[in-house]
Design a protein around this motif. Structure first.
Motif, PDB file in Angstrom:
ATOM      1  N   MET A   1      -1.905  -3.122  -0.662  1.00 35.84           N
ATOM      2  CA  MET A   1      -1.117  -3.795   0.355  1.00 35.84           C
ATOM      3  C   MET A   1       0.386  -3.684   0.068  1.00 35.84           C
ATOM      4  SD  MET A   1      -3.740  -4.587   2.075  1.00 35.84           S
ATOM      5  CE  MET A   1      -2.838  -5.057   3.496  1.00 35.84           C
ATOM      6  N   ARG A   2       0.732  -2.990  -1.008  1.00 34.90           N
ATOM      7  CA  ARG A   2       2.133  -2.843  -1.387  1.00 34.90           C
ATOM      8  C   ARG A   2       2.951  -2.258  -0.236  1.00 34.90           C
ATOM      9  NH1 ARG A   2       3.099  -0.088  -6.957  1.00 34.90           N
ATOM     10  NH2 ARG A   2       1.918  -1.941  -7.459  1.00 34.90           N
ATOM     11  N   GLY A   3       4.107  -2.875   0.010  1.00 35.23           N
ATOM     12  CA  GLY A   3       5.017  -2.365   1.024  1.00 35.23           C
ATOM     13  C   GLY A   3       4.715  -2.806   2.445  1.00 35.23           C
ATOM     14  N   ARG A   4       3.708  -3.644   2.621  1.00 35.73           N
ATOM     15  CA  ARG A   4       3.327  -4.079   3.969  1.00 35.73           C
ATOM     16  C   ARG A   4       3.769  -5.512   4.284  1.00 35.73           C
ATOM     17  NH1 ARG A   4      -2.787  -1.674   4.606  1.00 35.73           N
ATOM     18  NH2 ARG A   4      -2.249   0.459   4.074  1.00 35.73           N
ATOM     19  N   GLY A   5       4.449  -6.163   3.352  1.00 35.36           N
ATOM     20  CA  GLY A   5       4.954  -7.505   3.609  1.00 35.36           C
ATOM     21  C   GLY A   5       3.970  -8.624   3.323  1.00 35.36           C
ATOM     22  N   VAL A   6       2.813  -8.277   2.755  1.00 32.64           N
ATOM     23  CA  VAL A   6       1.807  -9.303   2.481  1.00 32.64           C
ATOM     24  C   VAL A   6       2.308 -10.296   1.430  1.00 32.64           C
ATOM     25  CG1 VAL A   6      -0.526  -9.728   1.610  1.00 32.64           C
ATOM     26  CG2 VAL A   6      -0.108  -7.819   3.158  1.00 32.64           C
ATOM     27  N   GLY A   7       2.873  -9.789   0.339  1.00 35.55           N
ATOM     28  CA  GLY A   7       3.389 -10.660  -0.718  1.00 35.55           C
ATOM     29  C   GLY A   7       4.486 -11.575  -0.209  1.00 35.55           C
ATOM     30  N   THR A   8       5.380 -11.043   0.587  1.00 36.51           N
ATOM     31  CA  THR A   8       6.462 -11.839   1.165  1.00 36.51           C
ATOM     32  C   THR A   8       5.913 -12.945   2.051  1.00 36.51           C
ATOM     33  OG1 THR A   8       7.955  -9.947   1.089  1.00 36.51           O
ATOM     34  CG2 THR A   8       8.554 -11.745   2.578  1.00 36.51           C
ATOM     35  N   ALA A   9       4.956 -12.594   2.906  1.00 32.72           N
ATOM     36  CA  ALA A   9       4.359 -13.596   3.796  1.00 32.72           C
ATOM     37  C   ALA A   9       3.664 -14.689   2.995  1.00 32.72           C
ATOM     38  CB  ALA A   9       3.367 -12.929   4.751  1.00 32.72           C
ATOM     39  N   LEU A  10       2.929 -14.304   1.950  1.00 30.07           N
ATOM     40  CA  LEU A  10       2.199 -15.290   1.147  1.00 30.07           C
ATOM     41  C   LEU A  10       3.127 -16.220   0.379  1.00 30.07           C
ATOM     42  CD1 LEU A  10      -0.732 -13.105  -0.234  1.00 30.07           C
ATOM     43  CD2 LEU A  10      -0.889 -14.972   1.443  1.00 30.07           C
ATOM     44  N   ILE A  11       4.160 -15.673  -0.249  1.00 30.01           N
ATOM     45  CA  ILE A  11       5.037 -16.535  -1.044  1.00 30.01           C
ATOM     46  C   ILE A  11       5.851 -17.464  -0.145  1.00 30.01           C
ATOM     47  CG2 ILE A  11       7.047 -15.036  -1.304  1.00 30.01           C
ATOM     48  CD1 ILE A  11       6.958 -16.030  -4.334  1.00 30.01           C
ATOM     49  N   HIS A  12       6.261 -16.986   1.025  1.00 28.09           N
ATOM     50  CA  HIS A  12       7.009 -17.853   1.937  1.00 28.09           C
ATOM     51  C   HIS A  12       6.093 -18.948   2.507  1.00 28.09           C
ATOM     52  CE1 HIS A  12      10.969 -16.055   1.766  1.00 28.09           C
ATOM     53  NE2 HIS A  12      10.353 -14.891   1.655  1.00 28.09           N
TER      54      HIS A  12
END
Length: 77
Positions: A1-12
């Motif tokens: 999922m790297r580069g798809r914004g999943v980590g950003t969405a989850l942490i926010h």
């Protein structure tokens, strides 16, 4: 999922939920070489407090961690 914004969405989502639930401080520890995770946390308002040297063992090797913290924008009640 790297580069798809999943980590950003989850942490926010996590910090928004924490702000609504009331915790004043969120803390995390990340291995220093994991620069992507450190940068991700910083975009969510975490700040680096320091390096914890030889804080724990991982696969038999003593490891350092970067210690980060995020505080709510408003004072706790």
């Amino acid at each position: 999922m790297r580069g798809r914004g999943v980590g950003t969405a989850l942490i926010h989502k996590q910090v928004t939920a924490a702000d609504e639930a009331g915790p004043w401080t969120l803390q995390t520890a990340i291995f220093p070489e994991n620069r992507a995770s450190i940068a991700l946390h910083q975009t969510a308002g975490y700040r680096t407090l320091g390096l914890r040297e030889r804080i724990g063992r991982h696969h038999g090797v003593w490891r350092d961690t970067v210690f980060l913290e995020r505080r709510r924008a408003t004072d706790p009640k």
